[in-house]
Design a protein around this motif. Structure first.
Motif, PDB file in Angstrom:
ATOM      1  N   ILE A  22       7.140  31.718 -64.322  1.00 38.47           N
ATOM      2  CA  ILE A  22       5.902  31.728 -64.734  1.00 38.47           C
ATOM      3  C   ILE A  22       4.959  30.653 -64.277  1.00 38.47           C
ATOM      4  O   ILE A  22       5.266  29.890 -63.822  1.00 38.47           O
ATOM      5  N   PRO A  23       3.672  31.307 -63.993  1.00 37.18           N
ATOM      6  CA  PRO A  23       2.782  30.512 -63.179  1.00 37.18           C
ATOM      7  C   PRO A  23       2.354  29.241 -64.188  1.00 37.18           C
ATOM      8  O   PRO A  23       2.540  29.043 -65.288  1.00 37.18           O
ATOM      9  N   SER A  24       1.847  28.245 -63.424  1.00 42.66           N
ATOM     10  CA  SER A  24       1.492  26.985 -63.888  1.00 42.66           C
ATOM     11  C   SER A  24       0.004  27.158 -64.420  1.00 42.66           C
ATOM     12  O   SER A  24      -0.899  27.081 -63.473  1.00 42.66           O
ATOM     13  N   VAL A  25      -0.380  27.213 -65.622  1.00 43.19           N
ATOM     14  CA  VAL A  25      -1.736  27.176 -66.242  1.00 43.19           C
ATOM     15  C   VAL A  25      -1.792  26.517 -67.304  1.00 43.19           C
ATOM     16  O   VAL A  25      -1.039  26.323 -68.271  1.00 43.19           O
ATOM     17  N   ASN A  26      -2.966  25.727 -67.492  1.00 44.84           N
ATOM     18  CA  ASN A  26      -3.398  25.061 -68.573  1.00 44.84           C
ATOM     19  C   ASN A  26      -4.106  26.010 -69.837  1.00 44.84           C
ATOM     20  O   ASN A  26      -4.829  26.926 -69.661  1.00 44.84           O
ATOM     21  N   ILE A  82       7.312  32.247 -77.881  1.00 46.53           N
ATOM     22  CA  ILE A  82       6.079  31.673 -77.653  1.00 46.53           C
ATOM     23  C   ILE A  82       4.987  32.679 -77.842  1.00 46.53           C
ATOM     24  O   ILE A  82       4.909  33.833 -76.961  1.00 46.53           O
ATOM     25  N   ALA A  83       4.141  32.766 -78.668  1.00 53.23           N
ATOM     26  CA  ALA A  83       3.019  33.532 -78.846  1.00 53.23           C
ATOM     27  C   ALA A  83       1.651  33.043 -78.292  1.00 53.23           C
ATOM     28  O   ALA A  83       1.388  32.048 -78.728  1.00 53.23           O
ATOM     29  N   ILE A  84       1.169  33.733 -77.327  1.00 53.16           N
ATOM     30  CA  ILE A  84      -0.064  33.418 -76.720  1.00 53.16           C
ATOM     31  C   ILE A  84      -1.471  34.289 -77.300  1.00 53.16           C
ATOM     32  O   ILE A  84      -1.216  35.630 -76.846  1.00 53.16           O
ATOM     33  N   SER A  85      -2.292  33.717 -77.942  1.00 52.53           N
ATOM     34  CA  SER A  85      -3.175  34.314 -78.337  1.00 52.53           C
ATOM     35  C   SER A  85      -4.463  34.781 -77.502  1.00 52.53           C
ATOM     36  O   SER A  85      -4.624  33.441 -76.567  1.00 52.53           O
ATOM     37  N   ILE A  86      -4.906  35.663 -76.874  1.00 54.35           N
ATOM     38  CA  ILE A  86      -5.918  35.632 -75.986  1.00 54.35           C
ATOM     39  C   ILE A  86      -7.308  36.100 -76.660  1.00 54.35           C
ATOM     40  O   ILE A  86      -8.428  36.428 -75.771  1.00 54.35           O
ATOM     41  N   ASP A  87      -7.386  35.813 -77.784  1.00 52.47           N
ATOM     42  CA  ASP A  87      -8.839  35.786 -78.447  1.00 52.47           C
ATOM     43  C   ASP A  87      -9.762  34.820 -77.971  1.00 52.47           C
ATOM     44  O   ASP A  87      -9.256  33.707 -77.342  1.00 52.47           O
ATOM     45  N   GLU A 105       6.927  31.275 -87.170  1.00 53.64           N
ATOM     46  CA  GLU A 105       7.469  30.081 -86.838  1.00 53.64           C
ATOM     47  C   GLU A 105       7.577  30.075 -85.300  1.00 53.64           C
ATOM     48  O   GLU A 105       8.388  29.044 -84.808  1.00 53.64           O
ATOM     49  N   PHE A 106       6.762  30.570 -84.625  1.00 56.44           N
ATOM     50  CA  PHE A 106       6.722  30.608 -83.143  1.00 56.44           C
ATOM     51  C   PHE A 106       6.170  29.500 -82.820  1.00 56.44           C
ATOM     52  O   PHE A 106       5.322  28.898 -83.528  1.00 56.44           O
ATOM     53  N   GLU A 107       6.373  29.268 -81.251  1.00 59.12           N
ATOM     54  CA  GLU A 107       5.401  28.291 -80.654  1.00 59.12           C
ATOM     55  C   GLU A 107       4.161  28.977 -80.580  1.00 59.12           C
ATOM     56  O   GLU A 107       4.208  30.202 -79.894  1.00 59.12           O
ATOM     57  N   LEU A 108       2.859  28.359 -80.651  1.00 54.36           N
ATOM     58  CA  LEU A 108       1.726  29.071 -80.852  1.00 54.36           C
ATOM     59  C   LEU A 108       0.694  28.557 -79.926  1.00 54.36           C
ATOM     60  O   LEU A 108       0.658  27.453 -79.917  1.00 54.36           O
ATOM     61  N   TYR A 109       0.058  29.444 -78.962  1.00 54.91           N
ATOM     62  CA  TYR A 109      -1.019  28.889 -78.087  1.00 54.91           C
ATOM     63  C   TYR A 109      -2.060  29.588 -78.000  1.00 54.91           C
ATOM     64  O   TYR A 109      -1.884  30.925 -78.573  1.00 54.91           O
ATOM     65  N   HIS A 110      -3.191  29.124 -77.442  1.00 50.16           N
ATOM     66  CA  HIS A 110      -4.393  30.030 -77.340  1.00 50.16           C
ATOM     67  C   HIS A 110      -4.703  30.122 -76.055  1.00 50.16           C
ATOM     68  O   HIS A 110      -4.880  28.744 -75.159  1.00 50.16           O
ATOM     69  N   ASP A 111      -5.269  31.010 -75.363  1.00 45.86           N
ATOM     70  CA  ASP A 111      -5.406  31.184 -73.883  1.00 45.86           C
ATOM     71  C   ASP A 111      -6.984  31.871 -73.792  1.00 45.86           C
ATOM     72  O   ASP A 111      -7.300  32.843 -73.605  1.00 45.86           O
ATOM     73  N   PRO A 112      -8.005  30.784 -74.312  1.00 50.53           N
ATOM     74  CA  PRO A 112      -9.461  31.426 -74.571  1.00 50.53           C
ATOM     75  C   PRO A 112     -10.028  32.044 -73.427  1.00 50.53           C
ATOM     76  O   PRO A 112     -10.888  32.805 -73.538  1.00 50.53           O
ATOM     77  N   ASN A 113      -9.557  31.677 -72.137  1.00 48.80           N
ATOM     78  CA  ASN A 113     -10.398  32.070 -71.089  1.00 48.80           C
ATOM     79  C   ASN A 113      -9.321  32.950 -70.243  1.00 48.80           C
ATOM     80  O   ASN A 113      -9.880  33.552 -69.215  1.00 48.80           O
ATOM     81  N   SER A 114      -8.509  33.544 -70.828  1.00 47.91           N
ATOM     82  CA  SER A 114      -7.592  34.278 -70.348  1.00 47.91           C
ATOM     83  C   SER A 114      -6.918  34.083 -68.958  1.00 47.91           C
ATOM     84  O   SER A 114      -6.496  34.812 -68.247  1.00 47.91           O
ATOM     85  N   ASP A 115      -6.784  32.683 -68.714  1.00 48.13           N
ATOM     86  CA  ASP A 115      -6.343  32.298 -67.393  1.00 48.13           C
ATOM     87  C   ASP A 115      -4.923  32.420 -67.358  1.00 48.13           C
ATOM     88  O   ASP A 115      -4.419  33.030 -66.037  1.00 48.13           O
ATOM     89  N   PHE A 116      -4.071  32.295 -68.545  1.00 55.11           N
ATOM     90  CA  PHE A 116      -2.503  32.633 -68.190  1.00 55.11           C
ATOM     91  C   PHE A 116      -2.333  34.049 -68.242  1.00 55.11           C
ATOM     92  O   PHE A 116      -1.689  34.630 -67.420  1.00 55.11           O
ATOM     93  N   LYS A 117      -3.117  34.971 -69.030  1.00 59.15           N
ATOM     94  CA  LYS A 117      -3.128  36.085 -68.879  1.00 59.15           C
ATOM     95  C   LYS A 117      -3.350  36.885 -67.734  1.00 59.15           C
ATOM     96  O   LYS A 117      -2.433  37.801 -67.222  1.00 59.15           O
ATOM     97  N   ARG A 118      -4.429  36.212 -66.940  1.00 61.33           N
ATOM     98  CA  ARG A 118      -4.764  36.876 -65.624  1.00 61.33           C
ATOM     99  C   ARG A 118      -3.519  36.610 -64.611  1.00 61.33           C
ATOM    100  O   ARG A 118      -3.304  37.285 -63.717  1.00 61.33           O
TER     101      ARG A 118
END
Length: 161
Positions: A22-26, A82-87, A105-118
């Motif tokens: 997986i790519p390295s993204v903040n 790991i659940a990544i919200s793209i909201d 009960e997952f690890e939860l993260y937020h990708d608000p700028n969609s960097d990881f998604k892209r």
């Protein structure tokens, strides 16, 4: 024969994310802390990464279906979800209360700028990736239909057996 070679080329182009790390993204935790995706770890066990959003009914259905059997999955395979919200950032304050109401009960993260998604080439959600114990993407699927979580689990079982 020419048409066949075009199909094969398209297949390989479509699957470029498979067999790579997986790519390295903040991205952010729901508390606003920055985390780099390269730090995702599960002690050599499989990881499922699911991209979702508050407005995506099928995303929520998939994560709810996994929630119902997640404890069993962990006991049998040590898999981590790991659940990544793209909201976008306007909805960030709604994420934690929503997840708490669902009991996820997952690890939860937020990708608000969609960097990881892209970086992963995610265009439609739900989009779910399966990583092996070395954090290599070995499978992915887009969309969700009832029972698809069982197919995902079969793939996890193949990785650990």
């Amino acid at each position: 024969m020419k048409n066949l070679s075009k199909i094969i080329i398209c297949f390989f182009i479509f699957n470029t994310s498979l067999s790579q790390k997986i790519p390295s993204v903040n991205i952010k935790t729901f508390e606003g802390k920055t985390v780099n995706t390269s730090s995702f770890e599960n002690d050599g066990n499989p990881i499922i990464i699911s991209f979702w959003a508050l407005w995506c009914k099928n995303c929520i259905k998939e994560l709810e279906a996994i929630t119902e059997i997640y404890e069993e999955w962990q006991e049998e395979t040590n898999v981590k979800v790991i659940a990544i919200s793209i909201d976008d950032s306007r909805n960030s304050s709604k994420l934690k209360p929503f997840v708490n109401s669902k009991g996820w009960e997952f690890e939860l993260y937020h990708d608000p700028n969609s960097d990881f998604k892209r970086a992963l080439g995610v265009n439609s959600i739900p989009h779910t990736f399966l990583l092996n114990g070395k954090n290599i993407i070995v499978s992915e699927h887009i969309g969700y239909t009832d029972g698809q979580e069982e197919e995902l689990y079969e793939k996890v079982l193949k990785l650990v057996n």
